[in-house]
Design a protein around this motif. Structure first.
Motif, PDB file in Angstrom:
ATOM      1  N   MET A 136       0.760  -1.335   0.092  1.00 19.32           N
ATOM      2  CA  MET A 136       0.100   0.016   0.117  1.00 19.32           C
ATOM      3  C   MET A 136       0.948   1.288   0.105  1.00 19.32           C
ATOM      4  N   VAL A 137       0.644   2.010  -0.944  1.00 19.69           N
ATOM      5  CA  VAL A 137       1.372   3.347  -1.030  1.00 19.69           C
ATOM      6  C   VAL A 137       0.687   4.628  -0.768  1.00 19.69           C
ATOM      7  N   GLU A 138      -0.836   4.595  -0.965  1.00  9.41           N
ATOM      8  CA  GLU A 138      -1.666   5.597  -0.780  1.00  9.41           C
ATOM      9  C   GLU A 138      -2.858   5.423  -0.107  1.00  9.41           C
ATOM     10  N   VAL A 139      -3.455   6.096   0.562  1.00 10.15           N
ATOM     11  CA  VAL A 139      -4.844   5.769   1.094  1.00 10.15           C
ATOM     12  C   VAL A 139      -5.737   7.059   0.909  1.00 10.15           C
ATOM     13  N   GLY A 140      -6.628   7.055   0.166  1.00  9.24           N
ATOM     14  CA  GLY A 140      -7.705   8.162  -0.123  1.00  9.24           C
ATOM     15  C   GLY A 140      -8.990   7.533   0.510  1.00  9.24           C
ATOM     16  N   ILE A 141      -9.708   8.536   1.225  1.00  2.00           N
ATOM     17  CA  ILE A 141     -10.979   8.106   1.828  1.00  2.00           C
ATOM     18  C   ILE A 141     -12.041   9.265   1.593  1.00  2.00           C
ATOM     19  N   VAL A 142     -13.201   8.915   0.987  1.00  8.05           N
ATOM     20  CA  VAL A 142     -14.268  10.131   0.763  1.00  8.05           C
ATOM     21  C   VAL A 142     -15.621   9.520   1.566  1.00  8.05           C
ATOM     22  N   LEU A 143     -15.859  10.409   2.522  1.00 15.51           N
ATOM     23  CA  LEU A 143     -17.166  10.314   3.225  1.00 15.51           C
ATOM     24  C   LEU A 143     -18.371  10.828   2.596  1.00 15.51           C
ATOM     25  N   THR A 144     -19.451  10.084   2.580  1.00 15.58           N
ATOM     26  CA  THR A 144     -20.640  10.746   1.955  1.00 15.58           C
ATOM     27  C   THR A 144     -21.806  10.597   2.845  1.00 15.58           C
ATOM     28  N   ASP A 145     -22.875  11.254   2.720  1.00 16.99           N
ATOM     29  CA  ASP A 145     -23.847  10.949   3.630  1.00 16.99           C
ATOM     30  C   ASP A 145     -24.749  10.027   2.693  1.00 16.99           C
ATOM     31  N   ASP A 146     -26.075   9.877   3.410  1.00 18.57           N
ATOM     32  CA  ASP A 146     -27.077   8.880   2.558  1.00 18.57           C
ATOM     33  C   ASP A 146     -27.308   9.445   1.348  1.00 18.57           C
ATOM     34  N   THR A 147     -27.223  10.439   0.885  1.00 16.09           N
ATOM     35  CA  THR A 147     -27.640  11.049  -0.580  1.00 16.09           C
ATOM     36  C   THR A 147     -26.252  11.016  -1.253  1.00 16.09           C
ATOM     37  N   GLY A 148     -25.270  10.828  -0.967  1.00 17.81           N
ATOM     38  CA  GLY A 148     -24.106  10.882  -1.944  1.00 17.81           C
ATOM     39  C   GLY A 148     -23.457  11.714  -1.681  1.00 17.81           C
ATOM     40  N   ARG A 149     -23.829  13.013  -0.922  1.00 18.95           N
ATOM     41  CA  ARG A 149     -23.152  14.088  -0.834  1.00 18.95           C
ATOM     42  C   ARG A 149     -21.932  14.084  -0.006  1.00 18.95           C
ATOM     43  N   ILE A 150     -20.728  14.635  -0.553  1.00 19.94           N
ATOM     44  CA  ILE A 150     -19.361  14.577  -0.104  1.00 19.94           C
ATOM     45  C   ILE A 150     -19.313  15.077   1.399  1.00 19.94           C
ATOM     46  N   GLU A 151     -19.203  14.437   2.480  1.00 21.57           N
ATOM     47  CA  GLU A 151     -18.997  15.388   3.901  1.00 21.57           C
ATOM     48  C   GLU A 151     -17.523  15.399   4.296  1.00 21.57           C
ATOM     49  N   GLU A 152     -16.468  14.754   3.705  1.00 15.05           N
ATOM     50  CA  GLU A 152     -14.838  14.858   3.985  1.00 15.05           C
ATOM     51  C   GLU A 152     -14.238  14.091   3.084  1.00 15.05           C
ATOM     52  N   GLU A 153     -13.026  14.601   2.804  1.00 12.26           N
ATOM     53  CA  GLU A 153     -12.020  13.746   1.975  1.00 12.26           C
ATOM     54  C   GLU A 153     -10.935  13.781   2.836  1.00 12.26           C
ATOM     55  N   TRP A 154      -9.919  12.538   2.729  1.00  8.57           N
ATOM     56  CA  TRP A 154      -8.912  12.490   3.314  1.00  8.57           C
ATOM     57  C   TRP A 154      -7.891  11.817   2.399  1.00  8.57           C
ATOM     58  N   THR A 155      -6.450  12.202   2.141  1.00 11.25           N
ATOM     59  CA  THR A 155      -5.735  11.124   1.609  1.00 11.25           C
ATOM     60  C   THR A 155      -4.202  11.524   2.152  1.00 11.25           C
ATOM     61  N   THR A 156      -3.496  10.221   2.135  1.00 13.38           N
ATOM     62  CA  THR A 156      -2.275  10.420   2.384  1.00 13.38           C
ATOM     63  C   THR A 156      -1.601   9.248   1.574  1.00 13.38           C
ATOM     64  N   LEU A 157      -0.058   9.639   1.308  1.00 14.70           N
ATOM     65  CA  LEU A 157       0.698   8.716   0.862  1.00 14.70           C
ATOM     66  C   LEU A 157       1.154   7.936   2.242  1.00 14.70           C
ATOM     67  N   VAL A 158       1.475   6.514   1.782  1.00 14.33           N
ATOM     68  CA  VAL A 158       2.071   5.559   2.742  1.00 14.33           C
ATOM     69  C   VAL A 158       3.606   5.045   2.532  1.00 14.33           C
ATOM     70  N   ASN A 159       4.306   5.037   3.425  1.00 12.45           N
ATOM     71  CA  ASN A 159       5.711   4.677   3.078  1.00 12.45           C
ATOM     72  C   ASN A 159       5.695   2.946   3.663  1.00 12.45           C
ATOM     73  N   PRO A 160       5.823   2.090   2.575  1.00 11.68           N
ATOM     74  CA  PRO A 160       5.543   0.755   2.634  1.00 11.68           C
ATOM     75  C   PRO A 160       6.996   0.178   3.429  1.00 11.68           C
ATOM     76  N   HIS A 161       8.110   0.963   3.442  1.00 10.64           N
ATOM     77  CA  HIS A 161       9.280   0.351   3.777  1.00 10.64           C
ATOM     78  C   HIS A 161       9.732  -0.706   3.044  1.00 10.64           C
ATOM     79  N   ARG A 162       9.423  -0.687   1.710  1.00  7.89           N
ATOM     80  CA  ARG A 162       9.716  -1.898   0.591  1.00  7.89           C
ATOM     81  C   ARG A 162       9.810  -1.295  -0.784  1.00  7.89           C
TER      82      ARG A 162
END
Length: 78
Positions: free
Chosen positions: A1-27
């Protein structure tokens, strides 16, 4: 895994929050032609242990939908 991206939506699909980060897998980061991320991009990124609590906090009580959910869920369960 080298990246995480999360998009949170409400029940209607409206975006509530977005969060992303690169991840160092040490390999080796694998085929950069697929994900477009170079080893230098993740060299100073946090490792998974450093972001796992945040990921679990953000996903608590949510339904996880992912391109390859079985792969992603193995990381979360571990």
């Amino acid at each position: 895994m080298v990246e995480v991206g999360i998009v949170l939506t409400d029940d209607t699909g409206r975006i509530e929050e977005e969060w992303t980060t690169l991840v160092n897998p040490h390999r080796d980061i694998g085929p950069t032609n697929i994900h477009g991320i170079a080893a230098a991009d993740v060299a100073e990124a946090p490792d998974f242990a450093e972001v796992s609590d945040r990921i679990l906090e953000v996903l608590a009580g949510r339904v996880v939908v992912a391109h390859n959910a079985s792969f992603d869920m193995r990381f979360l369960h571990r």
